[in-house]
Design an enzyme around this catalytic site. Structure first.
Site, short mmCIF file in Angstrom:
data_model
loop_
_atom_site.label_atom_id
_atom_site.label_comp_id
_atom_site.label_asym_id
_atom_site.label_seq_id
_atom_site.Cartn_x
_atom_site.Cartn_y
_atom_site.Cartn_z
N GLU A 185 123.33 155.74 -66.45
CA GLU A 185 122.70 156.13 -67.58
C GLU A 185 121.35 155.43 -67.23
O GLU A 185 121.11 154.28 -67.39
CB GLU A 185 123.36 155.32 -68.96
CG GLU A 185 124.76 155.71 -69.04
CD GLU A 185 124.84 157.15 -69.74
OE1 GLU A 185 123.91 157.54 -70.23
OE2 GLU A 185 126.15 157.49 -69.31
N GLU A 245 129.29 158.30 -71.53
CA GLU A 245 130.00 157.07 -71.94
C GLU A 245 130.69 157.56 -73.36
O GLU A 245 130.23 158.38 -73.97
CB GLU A 245 129.26 155.72 -72.16
CG GLU A 245 128.35 155.38 -70.70
CD GLU A 245 127.89 154.29 -70.63
OE1 GLU A 245 126.89 153.88 -71.41
OE2 GLU A 245 128.00 153.44 -69.70
P1 NAD Z 1 116.69 148.12 -63.93
O1 NAD Z 1 117.12 149.37 -63.27
O2 NAD Z 1 115.50 147.41 -63.29
O3 NAD Z 1 118.04 146.77 -64.03
C1 NAD Z 1 119.15 147.49 -64.64
C2 NAD Z 1 120.33 146.43 -64.18
O4 NAD Z 1 120.12 146.88 -62.80
C3 NAD Z 1 119.82 144.88 -63.92
O5 NAD Z 1 120.75 144.21 -64.29
C4 NAD Z 1 119.29 144.89 -62.67
O6 NAD Z 1 119.39 143.40 -62.15
C5 NAD Z 1 120.40 145.59 -61.80
N1 NAD Z 1 119.82 146.09 -60.59
C6 NAD Z 1 118.46 146.23 -60.14
N2 NAD Z 1 118.46 146.62 -58.87
C7 NAD Z 1 119.76 146.94 -58.34
C8 NAD Z 1 120.20 147.28 -57.22
N3 NAD Z 1 119.54 147.60 -56.11
N4 NAD Z 1 121.62 147.41 -57.28
C9 NAD Z 1 122.38 146.90 -58.25
N5 NAD Z 1 122.04 146.62 -59.41
C10 NAD Z 1 120.49 146.35 -59.44
O7 NAD Z 1 116.56 148.66 -65.45
P2 NAD Z 1 115.95 147.62 -66.61
O8 NAD Z 1 114.29 147.43 -66.20
O9 NAD Z 1 116.77 146.42 -66.80
O10 NAD Z 1 115.92 148.50 -67.83
C11 NAD Z 1 115.37 149.28 -68.46
C12 NAD Z 1 115.61 150.92 -67.97
O11 NAD Z 1 116.82 151.10 -68.53
C13 NAD Z 1 114.54 152.05 -68.61
O12 NAD Z 1 114.42 153.06 -67.39
C14 NAD Z 1 115.62 152.47 -69.68
O13 NAD Z 1 115.29 153.88 -70.05
C15 NAD Z 1 117.04 152.42 -69.16
N6 NAD Z 1 117.99 152.62 -70.20
C16 NAD Z 1 118.75 153.53 -70.13
C17 NAD Z 1 119.87 153.52 -71.09
C18 NAD Z 1 120.61 154.91 -71.44
O14 NAD Z 1 121.74 154.73 -71.76
N7 NAD Z 1 120.55 156.08 -70.56
C19 NAD Z 1 120.00 152.65 -71.96
C20 NAD Z 1 119.17 151.57 -71.84
C21 NAD Z 1 118.08 151.40 -70.92
#
Ligand code: NAD
Length: 480
Positions: free
Chosen positions: A248, A461
């Site tokens: 997502e 989901e």
């Molecule tokens: P992010 O991708 O930086 O991090 C999300 C999670 O992934 C965190 O727990 C982070 O520690 C982990 N992560 C980061 N790198 C990783 C790796 N290499 N391997 C495994 N895990 C890793 O995102 P963010 O900044 O926390 O959240 C914002 C983003 O989430 C925005 O782009 C937003 O649009 C998106 N989002 C999407 C939805 C949806 O349902 N589509 C909902 C909420 C947020």
């Protein structure tokens, strides 16, 4: 200073690395607790615990699992105020929002999937004169759930609840930027009687502990919510191991307003769909398209309301916007406002940081910002900003607005405002999005499919979709 802990095998514990990282309160800009900087060793211990727990958990009847998950849901409800205060402090969102949306929704997520599992059934396909097929849907085993910072417990529980209900054991990682309510969940899981090892919560960074979860060969499925570039990396890592993946990802959602809409309803909902949670909801409509005859009226009324929106410390009951989640994120949002100006945009209101009185003078507060005069295909209108910034753009025809709405790499959600039923159906069918709201925003029925198309993700989901993701289908044929 308080050190939060991992939750492994039913107990709170320190990370094997012995390392901690700072957790900053967005409203003050100050470190207020330390979180485990876990590593691959912690993932291994959690996997060992989950492996032992799996036969016990998956061997229980769905009614027994359901009862435990209902107790978990009730446990969050019983500690509602503690969770609400923690979520607001950790994320910067108004207490009122955490109380109305985040924590009640985490309660519903557990309750919903606890009850869904007892109604879950699998198919049977009869072949006349030949035999019958029936499908078994079995838990996968150990699964990984990785969630972002914007709706911390809400999205964490949205993954964990169906995974557990379906009989899996879970290794879960909340965002390192907002770990606190996931930390509190361990205590509730103990009180609910969840067997040790069924739910393991590891804290730390994405590129270390997150990566170790994705790479662990015994973790058979990954449910991830976060940024598109992280999703791409996870897909590349997990695909050669043939893991099941649900991704997502980001969005850049259109909010399309026709002149025949209910203006007052549209205006108040558009304020929310633009700026709720400081614009940090993946479903926020950051590109607002207005049919030209309504453009000036909308602009005047919207800018007036936005300029009066109260930005205040999260615990202030008057706060409509609190702090954005972190300093780097605030700087990213401000850099997009500068980019918008370079691209020829005019800031109609906002566009700057708000400095509040002590102790909030170093908090990450931004004024809600409205920008006009940008081309639909400029970077400001194509890239996800994920903050309190929207653009407004006039349009003349359905074809034109559809083209602009569908022009980004994303396709998560869209909002349509019109009183013309045929147009609503026509447009809803044509928009590239996994979710379309007509004359509404963020109305969520937990049974419906949730997810995006294009760079907004893979998989769905919600409801049966989630239970299907967290189970493996096995078809059995019996000859007559
Ligand atoms: P992010 O991708 O930086 O991090 C999300 C999670 O992934 C965190 O727990 C982070 O520690 C982990 N992560 C980061 N790198 C990783 C790796 N290499 N391997 C495994 N895990 C890793 O995102 P963010 O900044 O926390 O959240 C914002 C983003 O989430 C925005 O782009 C937003 O649009 C998106 N989002 C999407 C939805 C949806 O349902 N589509 C909902 C909420 C947020």
């Amino acid at each position: 200073m308080e050190k939060i802990k991992n939750f492994v095998n039913g107990e709170y514990c320190d990370p094997t690395t012995g390392q901690y990282i700072d957790n900053i309160e967005p409203a003050t800009g100050k470190v207020y607790c330390l979180i485990p900087n876990s590593g691959a060793g912690d993932v291994q211990i959690a996997v060992d615990a989950a492996e032992k727990a799996f036969p016990i958990w998956s061997g229980m009847s769905s009614t027994e699992r359901s009862a435990i998950l209902i107790r978990l849901s009730e446990g969050i409800e019983a500690h509602m105020d503690e969770f609400v205060q923690a979520e607001s402090r950790d994320n910067g969102k108004p207490v009122s929002l955490a109380a109305q949306v985040d924590i009640p929704r985490a309660v519903s997520n557990f309750h919903f999937f606890a009850t869904a599992i007892v109604h879950y059934a699998s198919e049977s396909h009869q072949m006349e004169g030949l035999g019958v097929n029936y499908t078994l849907r079995k838990p996968i085993g150990i699964v990984g759930c990785i969630s972002p910072w914007n709706l911390p417990l809400y999205l964490f529980s949205w993954k964990i609840a169906p995974a557990l209900a379906a009989g899996n054991c879970v290794i879960a990682k909340p965002s390192e930027i907002t770990p606190y309510t996931a930390y509190l969940l361990g205590k509730v899981a103990q009180e609910a009687g969840l067997p040790p090892g069924v739910l393991n919560i590891l804290h730390g960074e994405g590129h270390t502990v997150g990566d170790a979860i994705v790479k662990h060969p015994k973790i058979k499925a990954i449910s991830f919510t976060g940024g598109t570039s992280t999703g791409k990396y996870i897909a590349q890592t997990a695909a050669p191991m043939f893991k099941k993946l649900s991704l997502e990802l980001g969005g850049k959602n259109p909010n399309i307003i026709f002149a025949d809409c209910d203006f007052d309803d549209m205006l108040s909902t558009t304020l929310r769909s633009s700026f709720a949670n400081q614009g940090q909801i993946c479903l926020c409509g950051s590109r607002i398209f207005i049919e030209r005859p309504l453009y000036e009226k909308f602009k005047e009324a919207f800018v007036d309301r936005v300029s009066k929106t109260v930005v205040a410390p999260p615990m202030d009951p008057k706060a409509k916007l609190g702090a954005v989640v972190s300093k780097p994120h605030m700087e990213k949002v401000l850099s997009y406002i500068e980019l918008a100006k370079e691209e020829g945009g005019t800031v109609l209101t906002g566009g700057e940081r708000v400095i509040l009185e002590e102790p909030y003078d170093e908090g990450y507060f931004l004024r809600p910002t409205v920008i006009e005069g940008l081309a639909f295909d400029c970077r400001t209108n194509q890239e996800e900003i994920f903050g309190p910034v929207v653009t407004i753009t006039p349009f003349d025809t359905e074809e034109e607005v559809l083209m602009m709405a569908n022009s980004t790499q994303y396709g998560l959600s869209a909002t349509l405002w019109t009183s013309d039923l045929k147009r609503a159906h026509r447009m809803a069918n044509e928009i590239d999005a996994g979710i379309v709201w007509v004359n509404a925003w963020l109305v969520r029925d937990l049974r419906t499919p949730f997810g995006g198309v294009k760079a907004s993700g893979v998989g769905r989901e919600g409801g049966w979709e989630a239970l299907r993701f967290f189970t493996e289908a096995k078809n059995v044929f019996i000859k007559y």
